[in-house]
Write an enzyme that holds these catalytic residues in place. Structure first.
Site, short mmCIF file in Angstrom:
data_model
loop_
_atom_site.label_atom_id
_atom_site.label_comp_id
_atom_site.label_asym_id
_atom_site.label_seq_id
_atom_site.Cartn_x
_atom_site.Cartn_y
_atom_site.Cartn_z
N GLY A 12 -108.33 -87.73 -19.34
CA GLY A 12 -107.74 -87.90 -20.72
C GLY A 12 -108.29 -88.28 -21.75
O GLY A 12 -107.80 -88.68 -23.00
N THR A 13 -109.73 -88.14 -22.12
CA THR A 13 -110.37 -88.62 -23.24
C THR A 13 -110.36 -87.98 -24.39
O THR A 13 -110.14 -88.43 -25.76
CB THR A 13 -111.87 -88.64 -22.83
N ASN A 14 -109.97 -86.48 -24.11
CA ASN A 14 -109.74 -85.83 -25.47
C ASN A 14 -108.25 -85.91 -25.98
O ASN A 14 -107.87 -85.78 -27.04
CB ASN A 14 -109.71 -84.18 -25.28
N LEU A 94 -104.02 -70.80 -16.05
CA LEU A 94 -103.09 -70.45 -16.84
C LEU A 94 -102.83 -68.77 -16.35
O LEU A 94 -103.88 -68.18 -16.44
CB LEU A 94 -102.69 -70.60 -17.94
N HIS A 110 -114.15 -76.56 -24.79
CA HIS A 110 -115.00 -76.24 -23.68
C HIS A 110 -116.30 -77.16 -23.99
O HIS A 110 -116.93 -76.85 -25.19
CB HIS A 110 -115.18 -75.03 -23.36
N GLU A 179 -119.73 -86.53 -29.93
CA GLU A 179 -120.24 -85.91 -31.11
C GLU A 179 -119.56 -84.68 -31.52
O GLU A 179 -119.52 -84.29 -32.66
CB GLU A 179 -121.80 -85.68 -30.94
N GLU A 181 -116.72 -82.78 -29.34
CA GLU A 181 -115.36 -82.58 -28.50
C GLU A 181 -114.21 -83.44 -29.12
O GLU A 181 -113.05 -82.81 -29.80
CB GLU A 181 -115.24 -82.70 -26.95
#
Length: 210
Positions: A12-14, A94, A110, A179, A181
């Site tokens: 869950g870093t994003n 999905l 991505h 840098e 995402e």
């Protein structure tokens, strides 16, 4: 208020990057109303809980097929009146039912400059391994709308990251996240929230907002 539902499968870093941008005021009138993990025990669920965001695991393996899984996700997101679905490291596929229901309202980040190192099977460290094997000098990240074909939807934003001679897949992955995402995913959400995105076939046009 833009109501965001986030799909996760891992750390869950994003997701954290989005939470931080909301808390800083960069993402105005935006709220993450639910987080859904395809995997039990994903650390992203802990991140959500820490910030008081309703979080649940809806495991893909509990459903016989993609269509059944789609319907379970739609039912959940409908309860939260989700406006925008953000795939932030979501590793399940999905199907047409979900993608049609939220057409041009699902975005994914991505870790490559699409159309390089993308598509089915390109997740986690794999895009970075392939980039290093190929010897590219520049890689990066892409935020795009989600279509039926993996990583093939209209591109919203891209950001380049230079490859260093001593990079490993792990160091490259970390730098692409930091840098690219974590910057362009919140930026794409901001553009969507401000109504500045127009989709014309394969092209996304970003309006000035003036």
């Amino acid at each position: 208020m833009l109501r965001i539902g986030v799909l996760v499968s891992g750390g869950g870093t994003n997701l954290q990057a989005i939470i931080d941008k909301i808390n800083s005021g960069y993402l105005k009138d935006c709220s993450i109303v639910t987080v859904v993990s395809s995997r039990p025990g994903a650390y992203a669920l802990e991140r959500a809980n820490r910030h008081g965001i309703p979080a649940v695991c809806i495991p893909r393996k509990d459903y016989a097929g993609v269509d059944e899984y789609d319907r379970a996700l739609i039912e959940h997101f409908s309860k939260y009146d989700v406006d925008l679905v953000v795939m932030a490291g979501f590793l399940s596929i999905l199907g047409e039912t979900f993608i049609t229901r939220y057409k041009n309202r699902i975005i994914n980040v991505h870790p490559s400059l699409i159309p390089s190192f993308c598509g089915k099977g390109y997740y986690g460290l794999i895009p970075h391994i392939k980039a290093l094997e190929y010897g590219v000098k520049v890689t990066g990240a892409t935020v795009h709308f989600v279509d039926l074909e993996a990583d093939a939807g209209a591109i919203i934003l891209q950001k380049a990251v230079c490859v260093k001679d001593d990079d490993t897949p792990e160091t490259l992955q970390k730098r692409v996240m930091e840098e690219a995402e974590w910057n362009i995913l919140p930026e794409a959400i901001k553009l969507f929230a401000e109504g500045r995105i127009t989709v014309e076939g394969r092209k996304v046009r970003i309006n000035s907002g003036v």
